[in-house]
Design an enzyme around this catalytic site. Structure first.
Site, PDB file in Angstrom:
ATOM      1  N   ASP A  10       0.841  -1.198   0.000  1.00  0.00           N
ATOM      2  CA  ASP A  10       0.000   0.000   0.000  1.00  0.00           C
ATOM      3  C   ASP A  10       0.878   1.252   0.000  1.00  0.00           C
ATOM      4  O   ASP A  10       0.919   2.012   0.970  1.00  0.00           O
ATOM      5  CB  ASP A  10      -0.941  -0.027   1.213  1.00  0.00           C
ATOM      6  CG  ASP A  10      -1.960  -1.158   1.100  1.00  0.00           C
ATOM      7  OD1 ASP A  10      -2.442  -1.415  -0.021  1.00  0.00           O
ATOM      8  OD2 ASP A  10      -2.256  -1.801   2.121  1.00  0.00           O
ATOM      9  N   LYS A  32       0.470  -7.684  -3.361  1.00  0.00           N
ATOM     10  CA  LYS A  32      -0.877  -7.158  -3.632  1.00  0.00           C
ATOM     11  C   LYS A  32      -0.767  -5.684  -4.015  1.00  0.00           C
ATOM     12  O   LYS A  32      -0.172  -4.884  -3.293  1.00  0.00           O
ATOM     13  CB  LYS A  32      -1.785  -7.287  -2.408  1.00  0.00           C
ATOM     14  CG  LYS A  32      -3.195  -6.721  -2.674  1.00  0.00           C
ATOM     15  CD  LYS A  32      -4.163  -7.066  -1.558  1.00  0.00           C
ATOM     16  CE  LYS A  32      -4.238  -6.045  -0.451  1.00  0.00           C
ATOM     17  NZ  LYS A  32      -4.886  -4.764  -0.830  1.00  0.00           N
ATOM     18  N   ASP A  59      -5.869  -5.906  -6.608  1.00  0.00           N
ATOM     19  CA  ASP A  59      -7.040  -5.777  -5.732  1.00  0.00           C
ATOM     20  C   ASP A  59      -7.837  -4.533  -6.136  1.00  0.00           C
ATOM     21  O   ASP A  59      -7.729  -3.491  -5.514  1.00  0.00           O
ATOM     22  CB  ASP A  59      -6.507  -5.677  -4.292  1.00  0.00           C
ATOM     23  CG  ASP A  59      -7.596  -5.510  -3.248  1.00  0.00           C
ATOM     24  OD1 ASP A  59      -8.762  -5.800  -3.545  1.00  0.00           O
ATOM     25  OD2 ASP A  59      -7.247  -5.092  -2.121  1.00  0.00           O
ATOM     26  N   LYS A  61     -11.331  -4.789  -6.977  1.00  0.00           N
ATOM     27  CA  LYS A  61     -12.731  -4.969  -6.539  1.00  0.00           C
ATOM     28  C   LYS A  61     -13.740  -4.430  -7.550  1.00  0.00           C
ATOM     29  O   LYS A  61     -14.530  -3.528  -7.256  1.00  0.00           O
ATOM     30  CB  LYS A  61     -12.962  -4.296  -5.181  1.00  0.00           C
ATOM     31  CG  LYS A  61     -12.068  -4.796  -4.058  1.00  0.00           C
ATOM     32  CD  LYS A  61     -12.442  -4.148  -2.731  1.00  0.00           C
ATOM     33  CE  LYS A  61     -11.604  -4.643  -1.578  1.00  0.00           C
ATOM     34  NZ  LYS A  61     -10.219  -4.142  -1.553  1.00  0.00           N
ATOM     35  N   ASP A  64     -19.664  -3.629 -11.712  1.00  0.00           N
ATOM     36  CA  ASP A  64     -20.324  -2.830 -12.753  1.00  0.00           C
ATOM     37  C   ASP A  64     -21.226  -3.769 -13.552  1.00  0.00           C
ATOM     38  O   ASP A  64     -21.407  -4.930 -13.152  1.00  0.00           O
ATOM     39  CB  ASP A  64     -19.244  -2.162 -13.633  1.00  0.00           C
ATOM     40  CG  ASP A  64     -19.742  -0.867 -14.277  1.00  0.00           C
ATOM     41  OD1 ASP A  64     -20.923  -0.816 -14.702  1.00  0.00           O
ATOM     42  OD2 ASP A  64     -18.954   0.087 -14.357  1.00  0.00           O
ATOM     43  N   THR A 119     -15.395  -5.722   5.350  1.00  0.00           N
ATOM     44  CA  THR A 119     -15.316  -5.786   6.822  1.00  0.00           C
ATOM     45  C   THR A 119     -15.650  -4.436   7.455  1.00  0.00           C
ATOM     46  O   THR A 119     -15.872  -4.346   8.654  1.00  0.00           O
ATOM     47  CB  THR A 119     -13.932  -6.278   7.292  1.00  0.00           C
ATOM     48  OG1 THR A 119     -12.939  -5.578   6.558  1.00  0.00           O
ATOM     49  CG2 THR A 119     -13.773  -7.759   7.079  1.00  0.00           C
ATOM     50  N   ARG A 211       1.204  -3.683   6.856  1.00  0.00           N
ATOM     51  CA  ARG A 211       2.093  -2.950   7.750  1.00  0.00           C
ATOM     52  C   ARG A 211       3.013  -3.788   8.632  1.00  0.00           C
ATOM     53  O   ARG A 211       4.144  -3.357   8.883  1.00  0.00           O
ATOM     54  CB  ARG A 211       1.267  -1.952   8.572  1.00  0.00           C
ATOM     55  CG  ARG A 211       0.773  -0.803   7.697  1.00  0.00           C
ATOM     56  CD  ARG A 211      -0.401  -0.085   8.286  1.00  0.00           C
ATOM     57  NE  ARG A 211      -1.601  -0.929   8.301  1.00  0.00           N
ATOM     58  CZ  ARG A 211      -2.773  -0.577   8.803  1.00  0.00           C
ATOM     59  NH1 ARG A 211      -2.917   0.619   9.346  1.00  0.00           N
ATOM     60  NH2 ARG A 211      -3.800  -1.391   8.756  1.00  0.00           N
TER      61      ARG A 211
HETATM   62  O1  C5P Z   1      -1.495  -3.186   6.749  1.00  0.00           O
HETATM   63  P1  C5P Z   1      -2.495  -4.307   6.842  1.00  0.00           P
HETATM   64  O2  C5P Z   1      -1.868  -5.643   7.143  1.00  0.00           O
HETATM   65  O3  C5P Z   1      -3.654  -3.969   7.754  1.00  0.00           O
HETATM   66  O4  C5P Z   1      -3.065  -4.422   5.353  1.00  0.00           O
HETATM   67  C1  C5P Z   1      -4.118  -5.277   5.023  1.00  0.00           C
HETATM   68  C2  C5P Z   1      -4.452  -5.128   3.555  1.00  0.00           C
HETATM   69  O5  C5P Z   1      -5.618  -5.904   3.284  1.00  0.00           O
HETATM   70  C3  C5P Z   1      -4.789  -3.699   3.119  1.00  0.00           C
HETATM   71  O6  C5P Z   1      -4.362  -3.560   1.757  1.00  0.00           O
HETATM   72  C4  C5P Z   1      -6.290  -3.648   3.233  1.00  0.00           C
HETATM   73  O7  C5P Z   1      -6.860  -2.710   2.365  1.00  0.00           O
HETATM   74  C5  C5P Z   1      -6.668  -5.065   2.831  1.00  0.00           C
HETATM   75  N1  C5P Z   1      -7.964  -5.523   3.317  1.00  0.00           N
HETATM   76  C6  C5P Z   1      -8.287  -5.578   4.669  1.00  0.00           C
HETATM   77  N2  C5P Z   1      -9.513  -6.014   5.078  1.00  0.00           N
HETATM   78  C7  C5P Z   1     -10.418  -6.401   4.161  1.00  0.00           C
HETATM   79  C8  C5P Z   1     -10.127  -6.361   2.811  1.00  0.00           C
HETATM   80  C9  C5P Z   1      -8.875  -5.913   2.420  1.00  0.00           C
HETATM   81  O8  C5P Z   1      -7.454  -5.245   5.506  1.00  0.00           O
HETATM   82  N3  C5P Z   1     -11.578  -6.863   4.574  1.00  0.00           N
END
Ligand code: C5P
Length: 232
Positions: A10, A32, A59, A61, A64, A119, A211
């Site tokens: 990210d 990703k 990713d 998503k 449409d 989520t 992270r």
């Molecule tokens: O930094 P972290 O480990 O929280 O990143 C999780 C990744 O998974 C991010 O790219 C976030 O947008 C994605 N994600 C998530 N929960 C979801 C769907 C996608 O954390 N339900």
């Protein structure tokens, strides 16, 4: 594809993500790429990361009308991504059109997985804004089953749901699970987390880790720790 750790890259720009990936000299992690990086840099960032030897989960998503999603998926298929995704809420017709668009003339295609309820959506907002009144867990399982019946390969879900998804849809239906944290690490904005070892035990097929790896002092060591705990 077997069990693997996918790093959520990210970052807001190409320079930053490529510098980050430069640290990985003898392994090529699964990466990703999300909306922020893709919209900033376009398809070239996918090509560059693929040329470096990484697998890519794009990713974006999609959601449409079927014809639009089919054509967009054809473009992603030509980009040679390994996994891409869409919203199951687009319905069966959209998911089937997506699969048609993804399938190359030789019959091969990237894996296609579905987002069920985000989520960030809770029971209250689902009832109030979407007029869906069933319990959210049942809605998630229904979307998973609908995605499977449409021919998709799996869903994105919390590692806490992975066991139930496999019970409902079978072990072969992929569960790709974010919300992973080391037991001794910060949870940040993730509310319901699991360690890589717990995600392995519950049967996640892929963990998506951002992270805990990207913000670590030693990202390569953090990645290796995830792989050891989840894959080995
Ligand atoms: O930094 P972290 O480990 O929280 O990143 C999780 C990744 O998974 C991010 O790219 C976030 O947008 C994605 N994600 C998530 N929960 C979801 C769907 C996608 O954390 N339900």
């Amino acid at each position: 594809m077997g069990k693997d750790v996918i790093i959520a890259c990210d970052f807001s720009g190409a320079e930053h993500v490529l510098q980050f990936l430069d640290q990985f000299t003898d392994v090529k992690p699964f990466v990703k790429i999300g909306m922020e990086l893709f919209y900033a840099e376009g398809p070239s960032i996918v090509r560059q990361i693929k040329e470096r030897g990484h697998k890519v989960f794009l990713d974006l998503k999609l959601h449409d009308i079927p014809n639009t999603v089919k054509k967009a998926m054809k473009v992603l298929s030509e980009l040679d991504v390994d996994i891409c995704n869409l919203h199951a809420a687009g319905t069966t017709a959209m998911m089937q059109a997506a699969l048609e668009g993804l399938t190359r003339p030789d019959g091969s295609r990237p894996k296609l997985i579905a987002v069920t309820q985000l989520t960030s959506t809770d029971q209250q907002s689902m009832e109030r804004d979407l007029l869906i009144n069933q319990p959210i867990d049942e809605v998630v399982m229904h979307y998973a089953k609908t995605a499977q019946n449409a021919g998709l390969d799996g869903i994105v879900c919390s590692p806490l749901e992975a066991g139930k998804v496999h019970a409902v849809c079978g072990e072969g239906f992929l569960t790709v699970t974010p919300g992973v944290r080391f037991a001794d690490g910060a949870t940040e904005d993730q509310k319901r987390v699991m360690t890589p070892a717990q995600a392995k035990q519950i049967g996640s097929d892929y963990i998506v880790v951002g992270r805990p790896i990207t913000a670590a002092q030693d990202p390569v060591a953090a990645y290796r720790r995830c792989v050891e705990d989840f894959c080995d």
